[in-house]
Design an enzyme around this catalytic site. Structure first.
Site, PDB file in Angstrom:
ATOM      1  N   GLN A 165      -4.605 -12.197   9.844  1.00 56.44           N
ATOM      2  CA  GLN A 165      -5.153 -10.890  10.476  1.00 56.44           C
ATOM      3  C   GLN A 165      -4.441 -10.076  11.308  1.00 56.44           C
ATOM      4  O   GLN A 165      -4.969  -9.134  11.909  1.00 56.44           O
ATOM      5  CB  GLN A 165      -6.343 -11.596  11.133  1.00 56.44           C
ATOM      6  N   HIS A 214      -7.669 -14.283  14.213  1.00 58.24           N
ATOM      7  CA  HIS A 214      -8.198 -13.822  15.908  1.00 58.24           C
ATOM      8  C   HIS A 214      -6.978 -13.336  16.719  1.00 58.24           C
ATOM      9  O   HIS A 214      -6.823 -13.974  17.781  1.00 58.24           O
ATOM     10  CB  HIS A 214      -8.964 -15.099  16.338  1.00 58.24           C
ATOM     11  N   TYR A 227     -19.186 -22.238  10.237  1.00 54.58           N
ATOM     12  CA  TYR A 227     -19.038 -21.695   8.838  1.00 54.58           C
ATOM     13  C   TYR A 227     -19.660 -22.724   7.756  1.00 54.58           C
ATOM     14  O   TYR A 227     -19.460 -23.874   7.905  1.00 54.58           O
ATOM     15  CB  TYR A 227     -17.694 -21.192   8.709  1.00 54.58           C
TER      16      TYR A 227
END
Length: 341
Positions: free
Chosen positions: A42, A109, A225
């Protein structure tokens, strides 16, 4: 993205490139001189903002993922400062002014958004680095995980930051965050509002005040999740509740079962003139939710929501109020959209 005084805008790309666009969405070319960034998971080149004194010093600030120089398996979010040339085609005097520490081995993150407050201090949002072994440190004031920092333009702790005790990093403004990918000053109050990713459901809009704990991962409205297991209770004493949250991808109320996420990204308060009925609203881009959310704000609270542009099927990465009074959106597919009349 960041608008220049002449209406052109700078746009960052995850790959590490910075592009110059005209206000009509035409790509004018790449800005040279961007230092190397870590394009991994990310991470990549993240946000860009202009110095409040840009008209005289032409400085810009940008956040990016950075590998550790001694151990490239470790990484974190960093903030750079550079000078943009008069043609807006090249950067010079680039220097790293701030690093999220410690660096860790994670692909997720990184945050990150940048926003200047009214006194010229810079807010830097980060993430708690995703891994179960790392997220607990969002509550640890000696570590940079899951914090919003407030720094000077030289990267030092800003005057007026909260005193959070022995060992606390002095740059910390707030803590207990998961992954903050939107930040904007409320023009009515000057306070920073942020958008924050939940895990499975529990995406949040938070209003920040110095020294406050926003709960993650001790309290949240998220589920782990692919389970129905809550990530802590919704609220705990001493921890701040969000001013708004989503537990379903379409904004409907959660009534049981698995939650889902809109995945909020860039946010902007609208104070333009093109659409008067939108003045004072907070706009939130959604990635997984592929929509633009309009939140009606009254004082310190959100009173209503409206889901916009869902038929476009676009992941909306950034939202900015333009100098022409319109609202501009940047999508993950590379489109620059203008909303106005």
């Amino acid at each position: 993205m960041a608008f220049l005084p002449d209406g052109r805008l700078l746009v960052t790309e995850k790959s590490g490139r910075m592009q110059l666009f005209d206000a009509a969405g035409g790509r004018l070319g790449e800005v040279s001189g961007v230092p190397p960034v870590l394009n991994f998971g990310q991470g990549g080149l993240l946000d860009v903002v202009l110095d409040p004194a840009f008209a005289t010093n032409r400085r810009i600030f940008f956040s990016f993922a950075e590998a550790d120089a001694a151990n490239p398996s470790l990484n974190g979010t960093a903030v750079g400062r550079a000078v943009l040339d008069p043609d807006a085609r090249a950067l010079s005097q680039a220097v790293v002014i701030f690093r999220q520490l410690p660096k860790v081995a994670s692909a997720g993150h990184f945050g990150s958004r940048l926003a200047f407050d009214r006194s010229g201090q810079l807010f830097v949002t980060t993430g708690e680095r995703l891994a179960d072994s790392e997220r607990v440190f969002a509550q640890d004031l000696t570590r940079g995980h899951g914090k919003v920092f407030r720094i000077t333009t030289d990267g030092a702790a800003a005057p007026g930051n909260p005193a959070l005790g022995a060992g606390a990093q002095p740059e910390i403004w707030t803590f207990g965050h998961r992954n903050v990918q939107g930040a904007a000053l409320n023009p009515a109050t000057g306070e920073l509002w942020i958008s924050e990713h939940g895990a499975q459901g529990g995406d949040e809009i938070n209003r920040l005040r110095p020294g406050l704990n926003f709960g993650w991962p001790v309290a949240s409205r998220s589920q782990e999740y692919e389970t129905l297991t809550p990530v802590g209770p919704n609220s705990l004493a001493g921890m701040e509740d969000p001013v708004w949250f989503w537990e379903r991808i379409d904004g409907s109320a959660w009534t049981g079962g698995a939650k889902s996420s809109i995945a909020p990204s860039g946010i902007a308060f609208y104070d333009g003139t093109a659409i008067p009925e939108w003045r004072g609203s907070l706009f939130v881009g959604a990635l997984a939710g592929q929509a633009l959310w309009r939140l009606t704000v009254s004082g310190d609270t959100v009173t209503a929501q409206q889901r916009l542009l869902a038929p476009l099927g676009e992941r909306i990465r950034d939202v900015e109020a333009g100098p022409d009074g319109a609202l501009y959106l940047l999508t993950d597919s590379g489109r620059l959209l203008r909303l106005g009349r």
